[in-house]
Design a protein around this motif. Sequence first.
Motif, PDB file in Angstrom:
ATOM      1  N   GLU A 130     -31.585  22.772 -10.914  1.00 50.60           N
ATOM      2  CA  GLU A 130     -30.392  22.311 -11.618  1.00 50.60           C
ATOM      3  C   GLU A 130     -30.726  21.593 -12.924  1.00 50.60           C
ATOM      4  O   GLU A 130     -29.948  21.622 -13.880  1.00 50.60           O
ATOM      5  CB  GLU A 130     -29.571  21.379 -10.717  1.00 50.60           C
ATOM      6  CG  GLU A 130     -28.866  22.101  -9.575  1.00 50.60           C
ATOM      7  CD  GLU A 130     -28.263  21.145  -8.555  1.00 50.60           C
ATOM      8  OE1 GLU A 130     -28.412  19.909  -8.746  1.00 50.60           O
ATOM      9  OE2 GLU A 130     -27.667  21.616  -7.585  1.00 50.60           O
ATOM     10  N   GLU A 131     -31.893  20.953 -12.972  1.00 51.39           N
ATOM     11  CA  GLU A 131     -32.248  20.164 -14.144  1.00 51.39           C
ATOM     12  C   GLU A 131     -32.472  21.019 -15.384  1.00 51.39           C
ATOM     13  O   GLU A 131     -32.160  20.635 -16.497  1.00 51.39           O
ATOM     14  CB  GLU A 131     -33.509  19.334 -13.865  1.00 51.39           C
ATOM     15  CG  GLU A 131     -33.252  18.139 -12.964  1.00 51.39           C
ATOM     16  CD  GLU A 131     -34.494  17.296 -12.761  1.00 51.39           C
ATOM     17  OE1 GLU A 131     -35.585  17.751 -13.155  1.00 51.39           O
ATOM     18  OE2 GLU A 131     -34.379  16.190 -12.215  1.00 51.39           O
ATOM     19  N   LYS A 132     -33.027  22.183 -15.202  1.00 50.10           N
ATOM     20  CA  LYS A 132     -33.323  23.074 -16.325  1.00 50.10           C
ATOM     21  C   LYS A 132     -33.434  24.488 -15.792  1.00 50.10           C
ATOM     22  O   LYS A 132     -33.906  24.713 -14.680  1.00 50.10           O
ATOM     23  CB  LYS A 132     -34.644  22.647 -16.984  1.00 50.10           C
ATOM     24  CG  LYS A 132     -34.989  23.414 -18.250  1.00 50.10           C
ATOM     25  CD  LYS A 132     -36.279  22.855 -18.845  1.00 50.10           C
ATOM     26  CE  LYS A 132     -36.654  23.615 -20.117  1.00 50.10           C
ATOM     27  NZ  LYS A 132     -37.904  23.086 -20.716  1.00 50.10           N
ATOM     28  N   SER A 133     -32.996  25.449 -16.575  1.00 49.97           N
ATOM     29  CA  SER A 133     -33.032  26.843 -16.147  1.00 49.97           C
ATOM     30  C   SER A 133     -34.438  27.251 -15.721  1.00 49.97           C
ATOM     31  O   SER A 133     -35.412  27.012 -16.444  1.00 49.97           O
ATOM     32  CB  SER A 133     -32.556  27.750 -17.274  1.00 49.97           C
ATOM     33  OG  SER A 133     -32.562  29.094 -16.871  1.00 49.97           O
TER      34      SER A 133
ATOM     35  N   LYS B 285     -41.391  26.835 -19.835  1.00 50.65           N
ATOM     36  CA  LYS B 285     -40.525  27.312 -18.761  1.00 50.65           C
ATOM     37  C   LYS B 285     -40.820  26.594 -17.442  1.00 50.65           C
ATOM     38  O   LYS B 285     -41.941  26.146 -17.186  1.00 50.65           O
ATOM     39  CB  LYS B 285     -40.708  28.818 -18.545  1.00 50.65           C
ATOM     40  CG  LYS B 285     -40.324  29.683 -19.721  1.00 50.65           C
ATOM     41  CD  LYS B 285     -38.832  29.742 -19.907  1.00 50.65           C
ATOM     42  CE  LYS B 285     -38.466  30.736 -20.996  1.00 50.65           C
ATOM     43  NZ  LYS B 285     -37.014  30.806 -21.228  1.00 50.65           N
ATOM     44  N   ARG B 286     -39.783  26.517 -16.621  1.00 51.25           N
ATOM     45  CA  ARG B 286     -39.963  26.095 -15.226  1.00 51.25           C
ATOM     46  C   ARG B 286     -40.069  27.359 -14.379  1.00 51.25           C
ATOM     47  O   ARG B 286     -39.186  28.217 -14.424  1.00 51.25           O
ATOM     48  CB  ARG B 286     -38.779  25.262 -14.760  1.00 51.25           C
ATOM     49  CG  ARG B 286     -38.782  23.860 -15.308  1.00 51.25           C
ATOM     50  CD  ARG B 286     -37.751  23.002 -14.623  1.00 51.25           C
ATOM     51  NE  ARG B 286     -37.961  21.599 -14.964  1.00 51.25           N
ATOM     52  CZ  ARG B 286     -37.655  20.592 -14.169  1.00 51.25           C
ATOM     53  NH1 ARG B 286     -37.116  20.819 -13.000  1.00 51.25           N
ATOM     54  NH2 ARG B 286     -37.873  19.356 -14.551  1.00 51.25           N
TER      55      ARG B 286
ATOM     56  N   GLU C 193     -44.069  24.679 -18.193  1.00 53.50           N
ATOM     57  CA  GLU C 193     -43.830  23.232 -18.081  1.00 53.50           C
ATOM     58  C   GLU C 193     -44.087  22.748 -16.663  1.00 53.50           C
ATOM     59  O   GLU C 193     -44.784  21.769 -16.429  1.00 53.50           O
ATOM     60  CB  GLU C 193     -42.391  22.907 -18.474  1.00 53.50           C
ATOM     61  CG  GLU C 193     -42.041  21.435 -18.316  1.00 53.50           C
ATOM     62  CD  GLU C 193     -40.543  21.169 -18.412  1.00 53.50           C
ATOM     63  OE1 GLU C 193     -40.137  20.041 -18.068  1.00 53.50           O
ATOM     64  OE2 GLU C 193     -39.797  22.068 -18.808  1.00 53.50           O
TER      65      GLU C 193
END
Length: 235
Positions: free
Chosen positions: A114-117, A196-197, A224
């Motif tokens: 939810e924090e980052k795509s 990116k995650r 990341e």
Amino acid sequence: MLDFFVSLLYPKKCVRCKKNGAYICDNCFAGISFLEYQLCAICQKGSIDGLTHPKCRTKYGIDGIISSIAYKGIVKKLLYQFKYPPYLSDLKQILGRLFYEGLIQQESFMKYIEEKSAVITSVPLHISREKKRGYNQSELLGLELSKRLNLPFSSGLLIRKVRTKPQFELTKEERKSNILGVFIVAPKFEKQIKGKRIILVDDISTTGSTLRECAKILKKSGAEKVLGVTLAHEG
């Protein structure tokens, strides 16, 4: 089409009690245990949220490993038929549902996406092994998660450049050396994963050696964060 012919040759029966109609009947489904207890991916000690302990974190280390269900009983039988003859690839649907249901119960996983795509990818097989099986079971599970979570799936992001011995045949120390230097980021993705995650999917985690090695390669290429997720944990 392949799944259709396989279903004719191998009609659906519960893998445990052999009852006709489904690969797992309602009674045997009760034997599946969703995991409430997770481990730190580095020290293998308890981690409530499945994330790597602060003292165990390193620059290129994996950020955590979260598993959905326990690798025992009927789960072992389901995964065996998913990975070995008769290669029942349509098991991806029920296994994908179990995978998803286990993950969404984990608060740390939901916060991560939810924090980052995030982008989903899978631990690769060597091309020779994938050709023999006809598919990568971890990729099928990753695609199922992608659909349910509405997140993009990146196929072929990682390449396994060496065919290694199966990890289950090896000791803990042998597993580490067995996969050292085995993975690379596919050249076409090298510039795309920076910042990116990544959600890194595998079918089973025991010591986490494979996921840790993949995470190291991804982070050295600029990712990341990398969170490993597995359908099952063998502990």
